[in-house]
Design an enzyme around this catalytic site. Structure first.
Site, short mmCIF file in Angstrom:
data_model
loop_
_atom_site.label_atom_id
_atom_site.label_comp_id
_atom_site.label_asym_id
_atom_site.label_seq_id
_atom_site.Cartn_x
_atom_site.Cartn_y
_atom_site.Cartn_z
N ASN A 9 0.77 -1.41 -0.02
CA ASN A 9 -0.01 0.03 0.04
C ASN A 9 0.87 1.33 -0.02
O ASN A 9 1.50 1.61 0.93
CB ASN A 9 -0.71 -0.01 1.27
CG ASN A 9 -1.64 1.18 1.48
OD1 ASN A 9 -1.82 1.97 0.30
ND2 ASN A 9 -2.29 1.61 2.40
N TRP A 10 0.98 1.83 -1.02
CA TRP A 10 1.80 3.03 -1.28
C TRP A 10 1.32 4.32 -0.59
O TRP A 10 1.95 5.33 -0.74
CB TRP A 10 2.12 3.15 -2.69
CG TRP A 10 3.27 2.42 -3.15
CD1 TRP A 10 4.20 1.43 -2.35
CD2 TRP A 10 4.06 2.32 -4.58
NE1 TRP A 10 5.06 0.99 -3.44
CE2 TRP A 10 4.74 1.40 -4.47
CE3 TRP A 10 3.41 3.21 -5.67
CZ2 TRP A 10 5.79 1.24 -5.71
CZ3 TRP A 10 4.24 2.88 -6.70
CH2 TRP A 10 5.48 2.02 -6.63
N LYS A 11 0.08 4.45 -0.16
CA LYS A 11 -0.60 5.56 0.41
C LYS A 11 -0.35 6.46 -0.67
O LYS A 11 -0.44 6.59 -1.90
CB LYS A 11 0.11 5.61 1.87
CG LYS A 11 -0.04 4.53 2.71
CD LYS A 11 0.25 4.60 4.20
CE LYS A 11 0.27 3.25 5.02
NZ LYS A 11 0.09 3.43 6.14
N HIS A 96 -9.48 1.60 4.77
CA HIS A 96 -8.25 1.76 5.62
C HIS A 96 -8.40 2.41 6.90
O HIS A 96 -9.33 3.35 6.76
CB HIS A 96 -7.28 2.13 4.66
CG HIS A 96 -5.86 1.96 5.09
ND1 HIS A 96 -5.40 2.95 6.09
CD2 HIS A 96 -4.84 1.10 4.75
CE1 HIS A 96 -4.07 2.34 6.41
NE2 HIS A 96 -3.71 1.42 5.79
N GLU A 98 -6.79 4.78 7.79
CA GLU A 98 -6.44 6.23 7.49
C GLU A 98 -7.71 6.83 7.02
O GLU A 98 -8.01 7.87 7.29
CB GLU A 98 -5.20 6.39 6.57
CG GLU A 98 -3.92 5.79 7.39
CD GLU A 98 -2.78 5.40 6.81
OE1 GLU A 98 -3.09 5.53 5.41
OE2 GLU A 98 -1.94 4.93 7.23
N GLU A 165 -5.87 -5.28 10.24
CA GLU A 165 -4.70 -4.32 10.36
C GLU A 165 -4.98 -3.47 11.97
O GLU A 165 -5.76 -2.62 12.11
CB GLU A 165 -4.86 -3.32 9.65
CG GLU A 165 -4.32 -3.82 8.04
CD GLU A 165 -3.70 -2.67 7.23
OE1 GLU A 165 -2.59 -3.06 6.77
OE2 GLU A 165 -4.38 -1.67 6.98
N GLY A 171 2.22 1.75 10.72
CA GLY A 171 3.28 2.66 10.42
C GLY A 171 4.00 2.90 11.56
O GLY A 171 4.79 4.19 11.77
N SER A 203 3.27 -2.77 10.10
CA SER A 203 4.69 -2.87 10.14
C SER A 203 5.20 -4.24 9.82
O SER A 203 6.17 -4.58 10.39
CB SER A 203 5.03 -2.36 11.76
OG SER A 203 4.56 -1.22 11.89
N GLY A 224 2.64 -1.25 4.04
CA GLY A 224 2.89 -0.08 3.68
C GLY A 224 4.52 0.29 3.47
O GLY A 224 4.82 0.10 2.47
N GLY A 225 5.04 0.65 4.58
CA GLY A 225 6.60 1.41 4.31
C GLY A 225 7.27 0.36 3.59
O GLY A 225 8.12 0.88 2.71
C1 PEP Z 1 -0.63 -0.03 5.61
O1 PEP Z 1 -0.66 1.06 4.97
O2 PEP Z 1 -1.85 -0.64 5.74
C2 PEP Z 1 0.26 -0.65 6.68
C3 PEP Z 1 -0.06 -1.79 7.34
O3 PEP Z 1 1.26 0.08 6.61
P1 PEP Z 1 2.76 -0.30 7.38
O4 PEP Z 1 3.30 -1.57 6.85
O5 PEP Z 1 3.61 0.83 6.93
O6 PEP Z 1 2.44 -0.15 9.06
#
Ligand code: PEP
Length: 239
Positions: A9-11, A96, A98, A165, A171, A203, A224-225
């Site tokens: 997920n590049w957000k 999500h 966010e 999640e 994050g 994460s 994500g990251g």
């Molecule tokens: C996400 O964006 O859904 C996520 C899990 O991010 P990260 O892996 O950075 O925690």
């Protein structure tokens, strides 16, 4: 046997130039991907055409990060499933945390959006998960149960992906233990079906993904990251 599904997920990251550069570098690598595993990236809508254009393997999933509840009309700034489908999107992240936190999305919104996605042949990746406060007060199972019941109401459970999640792990670098991820994904399994693909997200890194995927009810990861750099993304999808 259920497939695994790993989605980055590049957000709100990367310009069109950076998207093209990512795929040019990715395409040069010789991959030994995990067997029976789907993989891909959820990309900001404006850059989806560049990803679709650059991906060499047509099985590489290009996903969107949200859709409108509406198909067309006076909804400034919104993007419809019809437009995303037209670009070649096969999956879309819905609900999500966010979107829930910054845009007030509710479980009912998630359910409406997931229905629209399915009606147009796009697979919704439905996100659920408890906050830190709910986790600390041991309400995780109860909270997630309510989210699942409301979000998947009247959906074909064999056609959806759930991303569990925990909000406190997104994050933050604070990932859930494998045991905890399994307990929660198993809880979701009992509320959905043996055919539903259930991801863990929060994460996840190339260092943690292998043990995570060994958990019987964890069918993949939403990352994500660690999906932003080519080398790290490849480590997530390689065996
Ligand atoms: C996400 O964006 O859904 C996520 C899990 O991010 P990260 O892996 O950075 O925690």
């Amino acid at each position: 046997m259920r497939k695994k599904i790993i989605i980055g997920n590049w957000k709100m990251n990367k310009t069109s130039k950076e998207v093209k550069e990512f795929f040019e570098e990715f395409n040069k690598k010789e991959l030994k991907t995990r067997s029976n595993t789907l993989y891909g990236l959820a990309i900001p809508a404006c850059n989806i055409p560049f990803a679709i254009d650059k991906r060499v393997n047509k099985k590489f999933i290009v996903a969107a990060q949200d859709i409108s509840k509406h198909l067309s009309g006076a909804f400034t700034g919104e993007i419809s499933i019809l437009m995303l489908k037209d670009l070649g999107v096969s999956h879309v992240i819905i609900g999500h945390s966010e979107r829930r936190i910054y845009h007030g999305e509710t479980d009912q919104d998630v359910n409406t959006k997931a229905k629209i996605a399915l009606e147009h042949g796009v697979i919704p990746i439905i996100c659920v998960g408890e906050t830190l406060e709910q986790y600390e007060s041991k309400q995780s199972k109860k909270i997630v149960e309510k989210q699942i019941k409301d979000c998947v109401k009247d959906l074909d459970l064999s056609k959806i992906v759930i991303a569990y999640e925990p909000v406190w792990a997104i994050g933050t670098g604070k990932t859930a233990t494998n045991e905890y991820a399994q307990v929660m994904c198993n809880h979701i399994r009992k509320l959905t079906s043996d055919d539903t693909l259930i991801q863990y997200g929060g994460s996840v890194t190339p260092e943690t993904i292998n043990d995570l995927l060994k958990q019987p009810d964890v069918d993949g990861a939403l990352v994500g990251g660690a999906s932003l750099k080519v080398d790290s993304f490849i480590k997530l999808i390689e065996k």
